[in-house]
Structure formats: C-alpha cells, structure tokens
Design an enzyme around this catalytic site. Structure first.
Site, PDB file in Angstrom:
ATOM      1  N   SER A 126     -52.458  63.133  30.532  1.00 62.25           N
ATOM      2  CA  SER A 126     -53.559  63.382  31.457  1.00 62.25           C
ATOM      3  C   SER A 126     -53.979  64.850  31.388  1.00 62.25           C
ATOM      4  O   SER A 126     -53.185  65.754  31.669  1.00 62.25           O
ATOM      5  CB  SER A 126     -53.131  63.041  32.882  1.00 62.25           C
ATOM      6  OG  SER A 126     -54.123  63.487  33.775  1.00 62.25           O
TER       7      SER A 126
ATOM      8  N   MET B  32     -62.593  63.982  39.723  1.00 61.66           N
ATOM      9  CA  MET B  32     -62.449  64.023  41.186  1.00 61.66           C
ATOM     10  C   MET B  32     -63.666  64.702  41.799  1.00 61.66           C
ATOM     11  O   MET B  32     -64.104  65.745  41.307  1.00 61.66           O
ATOM     12  CB  MET B  32     -61.199  64.824  41.549  1.00 61.66           C
ATOM     13  CG  MET B  32     -59.939  64.277  40.923  1.00 61.66           C
ATOM     14  SD  MET B  32     -58.553  65.329  41.315  1.00 61.66           S
ATOM     15  CE  MET B  32     -57.234  64.425  40.488  1.00 61.66           C
TER      16      MET B  32
ATOM     17  N   HIS C 171     -61.017  58.212  34.397  1.00 60.15           N
ATOM     18  CA  HIS C 171     -60.608  57.691  35.703  1.00 60.15           C
ATOM     19  C   HIS C 171     -61.457  58.353  36.780  1.00 60.15           C
ATOM     20  O   HIS C 171     -61.281  59.532  37.094  1.00 60.15           O
ATOM     21  CB  HIS C 171     -59.108  58.025  35.877  1.00 60.15           C
ATOM     22  CG  HIS C 171     -58.540  57.627  37.200  1.00 60.15           C
ATOM     23  ND1 HIS C 171     -57.298  58.054  37.614  1.00 60.15           N
ATOM     24  CD2 HIS C 171     -59.025  56.844  38.200  1.00 60.15           C
ATOM     25  CE1 HIS C 171     -57.039  57.552  38.807  1.00 60.15           C
ATOM     26  NE2 HIS C 171     -58.069  56.822  39.189  1.00 60.15           N
TER      27      HIS C 171
ATOM     28  N   MET D 159     -52.029  53.033  40.730  1.00 61.93           N
ATOM     29  CA  MET D 159     -51.718  54.414  41.096  1.00 61.93           C
ATOM     30  C   MET D 159     -50.310  54.448  41.682  1.00 61.93           C
ATOM     31  O   MET D 159     -50.004  53.705  42.630  1.00 61.93           O
ATOM     32  CB  MET D 159     -52.716  54.959  42.127  1.00 61.93           C
ATOM     33  CG  MET D 159     -54.103  55.274  41.600  1.00 61.93           C
ATOM     34  SD  MET D 159     -54.160  56.410  40.204  1.00 61.93           S
ATOM     35  CE  MET D 159     -53.351  57.860  40.860  1.00 61.93           C
TER      36      MET D 159
HETATM   37  C1  DX5 Z   1     -53.616  61.859  40.059  1.00 66.45           C
HETATM   38  C2  DX5 Z   1     -54.238  61.618  38.702  1.00 66.45           C
HETATM   39  C3  DX5 Z   1     -53.255  61.560  37.595  1.00 66.45           C
HETATM   40  C4  DX5 Z   1     -52.526  62.859  37.349  1.00 66.45           C
HETATM   41  C5  DX5 Z   1     -51.117  62.517  37.008  1.00 66.45           C
HETATM   42  O1  DX5 Z   1     -54.614  61.928  41.017  1.00 66.45           O
HETATM   43  O2  DX5 Z   1     -54.954  60.387  38.704  1.00 66.45           O
HETATM   44  O3  DX5 Z   1     -53.824  61.082  36.385  1.00 66.45           O
HETATM   45  O4  DX5 Z   1     -53.077  63.617  36.320  1.00 66.45           O
HETATM   46  O5  DX5 Z   1     -50.403  63.687  36.937  1.00 66.45           O
HETATM   47  P1  DX5 Z   1     -48.816  63.750  36.976  1.00 66.45           P
HETATM   48  O6  DX5 Z   1     -48.317  63.018  35.749  1.00 66.45           O
HETATM   49  O7  DX5 Z   1     -48.537  65.191  36.957  1.00 66.45           O
HETATM   50  O8  DX5 Z   1     -48.384  63.055  38.233  1.00 66.45           O
HETATM   51 ZN    ZN Z   2     -55.701  59.389  36.676  1.00 68.94          ZN
END
Ligand code: DX5
Ligand code: ZN
Length: 227
Positions: free
Chosen positions: A6, A35, A64, A135
């Site tokens: 990610s 976001m 995403h 999630m």
């Molecule tokens: C969280 C995101 C994830 C994030 C995960 O809101 O959707 O994709 O990047 O990060 P880690 O692996 O650090 O939890």
């Molecule tokens: Zn994500």
C-alpha cells in the site's frame, strides 16, 4: 495469492522511486488509498498523483476509494490508470449503481466493508464484484493494529464464494503483517494489502517474498492437496 503493497506507507518525499521500488519487488499489485477527509478523517492523494506515477510501473493499480462522493471520482481515476476501483458498502443505496459504473468504465469492480458493518450488507452485491475488501482496521490511517474480530467475516465471505461458485477475490487491508497475513490466509483471504510491513521494510523485495511464502504455506486450498 496476491501481494499488494500500500503506497500510503511509502516515503512521500520520493513517491516515484517508491512506485518503481514496488514494481521491482515481486509484488503483484500496488494498492492506492484515496481519502477525502470526509468519509475518513484523513486526506491522501488524488487522480493527478495516480496519473503521474502510472507510467513508472506495470503493476496492477488497486484503487481504494475511502470517499463520500465516489461518483464524481470514478471517471478521473479510471482515466488516470486505475485497473480496479473499490468503493465502500457503507455508502448504502448508491452502491449498486457505483459498481455498474466502475464496470462500464472497463475496470475491475471492488467492494469494501468496514469493521463495524455487518457482513450481510455485502451479500446482495457479491455477483457484481471482482473483489471484496475486508477492512481489518477502521480506515483512515496506516500503521494500526489488526482487528481480530474481522476474521469471521473473511470465513463467511469464503463460504458464500464456495456455495455460490462466485469468482470474487477476498482481500484484507489494515494491520497486515506476517502473522496476521497467515491468519487471514487460513480464513480464506487470497489478496493481502500491506503498508507498514512492506514499504516500511528496508528490503521490500525480501519482505514481499517472505509474505508470499507465509500466505502460501497457510493457503487452505494447498493444505487440502497435501492430505
Ligand atoms: C487504511 C488503508 C490501508 C493502509 C494499510 O485506511 O486502507 O490500505 O494503507 O496500512 P497498514 O498495512 O500500515 O495497516
Ligand atoms: Zn486500502
């Protein structure tokens, strides 16, 4: 098994190099977290950034959208180079039309579900999607701790997939490290999004290799073959 670093956890002072680093790491996909400061209490980056980094890698771009108004963003992200676009089931009534719109743009269709949302909410959409994103933290920030209570959702999604002979992938996102990736693989996940554990590693290639080895070793389908 798909491994998807990610980009949220990449070094923001050199985004382009980080995308190239992911491209040479043996990873299958790049996960891009969008976001909007409204659906989640954080802001990341937009279609302009996706467009800028698109030529730097052949990786599948898994976009995403953690956004309250994805309808205005689907086309810009499709044009910017997304291969898959994921929207959240928490958006309610508009979900069916959003999923159709993603498909009509020629992109793979993803649906995400937050930890507090009942897994039955995704059930009516399962024959419309290529990927279900479970999630495993509350979205908005990287580096959070995996929520173990989400594991039964993965098991339920896998049971529905088997019963209804549907082809969707089951992806997990949030707090995925070597240990939690193994737990998710055993529960039925086949796609592993990981920010901190992968981009945070000095040697991304070795980290991807290690995660792949661990999830393959915990793949229930392969375990059945060795019995
Ligand atoms: C969280 C995101 C994830 C994030 C995960 O809101 O959707 O994709 O990047 O990060 P880690 O692996 O650090 O939890
Ligand atoms: Zn994500």
């Amino acid at each position: 098994m798909i491994i998807a670093p990610s980009l949220l956890a990449a070094n923001y002072t050199r985004f382009g190099e980080e995308v190239r680093r992911a491209g040479c790491s043996g990873a299958d996909w790049l996960h891009l977290d969008i976001m909007d400061g409204h659906f989640v209490p954080n802001i990341s980056f937009g279609p302009g950034v996706v467009r800028a980094v698109r030529p730097l890698s052949k990786l599948f771009f898994d976009v995403h959208l953690m956004c309250s108004q994805p309808e205005i963003l689907l086309e810009p992200f499709a044009v910017a180079g997304a291969d898959e676009i994921i929207v959240h089931v928490e958006l309610g009534e508009q979900v069916t039309s959003l999923l159709w719109k993603i498909k009509s743009l020629g992109k793979k269709v993803g649906l995400a579900i937050n930890p507090p949302t009942a897994v039955t909410e995704v059930q009516p959409h399962l024959d419309q999607i290529d990927l279900l994103l479970v999630m495993t933290v509350n979205p908005g920030f990287g580096g959070q701790e995996f929520i173990h209570e989400t594991l039964p959702k993965i098991q339920q999604a896998e049971a529905w997939r088997r019963e209804r002979k549907l082809p969707y992938r089951i992806s997990v996102d949030g707090g995925i490290n070597y240990q939690t990736a193994a737990e998710c693989a055993r529960a039925g996940a086949d796609t592993f999004v990981s920010g901190t554990t992968l981009f945070g590693a000095h040697n991304l290639k070795a980290a991807v290799k290690k995660m792949r080895k661990i999830v393959n070793a915990n793949d229930p389908a392969l375990a059945d073959l060795t019995v």
